[in-house]
Motif scaffolding. Structure first.
Motif, PDB file in Angstrom:
ATOM      1  N   THR A 160      58.166   6.618   6.410  1.00 34.73           N
ATOM      2  CA  THR A 160      58.227   8.070   6.240  1.00 34.73           C
ATOM      3  C   THR A 160      57.178   8.747   7.120  1.00 34.73           C
ATOM      4  O   THR A 160      56.025   8.314   7.189  1.00 34.73           O
ATOM      5  N   HIS A 167      64.884   6.370   4.151  1.00 40.12           N
ATOM      6  CA  HIS A 167      65.883   6.238   3.090  1.00 40.12           C
ATOM      7  C   HIS A 167      65.677   4.955   2.296  1.00 40.12           C
ATOM      8  O   HIS A 167      65.586   3.864   2.851  1.00 40.12           O
ATOM      9  N   GLY A 193      66.335  10.661   1.225  1.00 40.26           N
ATOM     10  CA  GLY A 193      66.323  10.188   2.612  1.00 40.26           C
ATOM     11  C   GLY A 193      66.766  11.278   3.551  1.00 40.26           C
ATOM     12  O   GLY A 193      67.955  11.418   3.824  1.00 40.26           O
TER      13      GLY A 193
END
Length: 403
Positions: A209, A244, A263
Motif C-alpha cells: 500500500t 488489494h 483495494g
C-alpha cells in the motif's frame, strides 16, 4: 363440616400437595363439593388452579384403569401424585434455571460486545493521544518527523521525502535505511509520520500500500498490520493506493469519518481546521461511515461531510481537481480564492491573508506547484483583480477596484 382454610393464592402445585384437596378429587362428597365449588366461584384465579390440579389427578386416576379404589389403591395413587408433582417441580426448577443461565449468557454477550465496542473507541482515543503526545514536535519543527514506536524520532529535512517499510521490518527514508524495527516493538506499537506545512512525503507499507501525504498532515499506523485488519489514522490530506487483500480489510479512520477500503485509489481530505471533510474515489470501491451515515462510493464520486451542519452528501466530481496535488499541480474550477489561498498557504508554509472581497471571487485554472510561491501568485494576479503586498512574513491580498 369442613374447617375453614385460606386457599387464596394457592397454585396447582400447592393444591396437589394438600391432602384435603386430593381427598376431594379422589372421593368427592356433597359437603366437600359445596366447599370447593364456593371457593371457585369466589376466586377466579384460584378456580383456574383448582381446574389444573383436578385435570392432573384425573389423568393419573385414569391411568389405573379402575373407577373404584380400595384403600391400598388410593394410597398408591396418592403416592404417585406426590411423585409426579415432585418431578413437575424439578422440571420447572430446571426450566427456571435454564432461563437464568440463558439470561446470564445474553448479559455476558452484551457486556462482551460493549467491551469490544469500547475497545475500538479506546483504540481511536489512542490515536488522538499519539497526536497529542507529539504535538510539541509538530509545532516546533519545520522538518518532517518520523516517530517510530515510543522513543525514536527521525527528522527529515527534504521538502519531498519517501518512507518505506519492508516485510523484514526495515525502515528506509529516501532509500537510506534508518532502522530495523523487527523485534524491537510489538506489532501493536504505533508509528507516526508528521508532515508540516511546506513539505510532502509518502509511505509504502510492507503490504504494498502506498500513501502520498500532503502538507500539514499526520498519519498514524501500526508497526506491523495484523492478520485481521489494516488500520491507519489520518489528519490532513492523503492520497492512497491500497494493495488489494479481501481477507484483510483496510480501514482509514479520521476524527469524524471512517473509510472501509476494497483495494482502490482515493483521496481523503480531513484537516481539523476545515469546514468540510472529503473522500474522493478514483478507482475501485470504498464505504464511508460518518455521523450515522453509511454510503458506498463509485469512481468519480465524492462524499463531503459538512462539520458545522453535521450532514453529508455524495456528488459526481472531476477527480483530477482533488488529486493533482500529489503530482505537484493544483487544478481548480470556479473555486473561491479564499480556498485557493488556504491550500497554497499550507503547501508553501506561507501565511496568506485576504479580505472578504477577495475571498469571494472565483477562479479556474491550473497552478504548477513546482514553481516558487511568488511566481504562482503572479499567475493569480493576472487572472483576478487583486494586488499582493508583503508584510514581514505575511502576504496580504486585497482587491483592486476598477473605476
Amino acid at each position: 363440616m369442613i374447617p375453614e382454610k385460606d386457599y387464596k393464592g394457592y397454585t396447582a402445585n400447592q393444591l396437589l400437595n394438600d391432602e384435603r384437596f386430593v381427598q376431594w378429587c379422589l372421593s368427592p362428597e356433597d359437603e366437600s363439593n359445596v366447599y370447593w365449588h364456593l371457593l371457585k366461584e369466589n376466586d377466579p384465579l384460584l378456580s383456574e388452579e383448582i381446574d389444573k390440579a383436578c385435570v392432573f389427578v384425573t389423568h393419573l386416576r385414569q391411568d389405573l384403569y379402575t373407577p373404584d379404589f380400595t384403600q391400598q389403591e388410593e394410597q398408591e395413587l396418592w403416592q404417585r401424585i406426590r411423585h409426579e408433582n415432585k418431578l413437575y417441580l424439578s422440571r420447572k426448577r430446571f426450566i427456571q434455571c435454564f432461563k437464568w443461565v440463558t439470561a446470564a449468557a445474553v448479559f455476558f454477550a452484551c457486556v462482551w460486545g460493549f467491551w469490544r465496542y469500547n475497545s475500538d473507541s479506546t483504540r481511536e482515543l489512542d490515536y488522538l493521544s499519539v497526536i497529542e503526545s507529539n504535538k510539541n514536535v509538530a509545532s516546533t519543527s519545520d522538518d518532517v518527523q518520523l516517530v517510530l514506536g515510543k522513543d525514536k524520532k527521525i527528522s527529515i529535512q527534504e521538502k519531498e521525502s519517501r518512507v518505506e517499510y519492508t516485510s523484514d521490518g526495515e525502515v528506509t527514508v529516501n532509500s537510506q535505511m534508518v532502522d530495523n524495527m523487527k523485534g524491537q516493538e510489538s506489532s501493536q506499537s504505533l508509528n507516526q509520520l508528521i508532515v508540516p506545512y511546506g513539505k510532502r512525503s509518502s509511505i509504502t507499507f510492507s503490504d504494498g500500500t502506498q500513501i502520498w501525504v500532503n502538507s500539514g498532515s499526520k498519519v498514524i499506523y501500526p508497526t506491523d498490520f495484523n492478520t485481521k485488519k489494516r488500520e491507519i489514522f489520518v489528519e490532513g490530506e492523503v492520497y492512497l493506493s491500497v494493495a488489494h487483500n479481501p481477507s484483510v480489510p483496510f480501514i482509514v479512520k479520521t476524527r469524524l469519518l471512517d473509510v472501509l477500503v476494497h483495494g482502490t485509489t482515493f483521496n481523503v481530505s480531513a484537516y481539523d481546521n476545515d469546514d468540510d471533510l472529503q473522500v474522493t474515489l478514483v478507482e475501485g470501491k470504498v464505504e464511508v461511515s460518518a455521523k450515522g451515515i453509511s454510503t458506498e462510493l463509485k469512481p468519480n464520486q465524492q462524499f463531503a461531510l459538512n462539520i458545522m451542519k453535521g450532514n453529508g452528501h455524495v456528488r459526481n466530481v472531476d477527480v483530477a481537481n482533488y488529486v493533482a496535488w500529489k503530482n505537484g499541480y493544483y487544478i481548480f474550477e470556479k473555486e473561491p480564492l479564499a480556498q485557493v489561498f488556504k491550500r497554497l498557504s499550507r503547501y508553501y508554509n506561507v501565511q496568506i491573508e485576504c479580505d472578504e472581497n477577495v475571498g469571494g471571487l472565483t477562479c479556474s485554472g491550473k497552478l504548477d506547484l513546482k514553481n516558487q510561491i511568488d511566481e504562482v501568485l503572479g499567475y493569480l494576479r493576472r487572472a483576478a483583480p487583486i494586488c499582493i503586498n508583503r508584510n514581514e512574513d505575511k502576504l496580504i491580498i486585497s482587491r483592486i477596484n476598477k473605476e
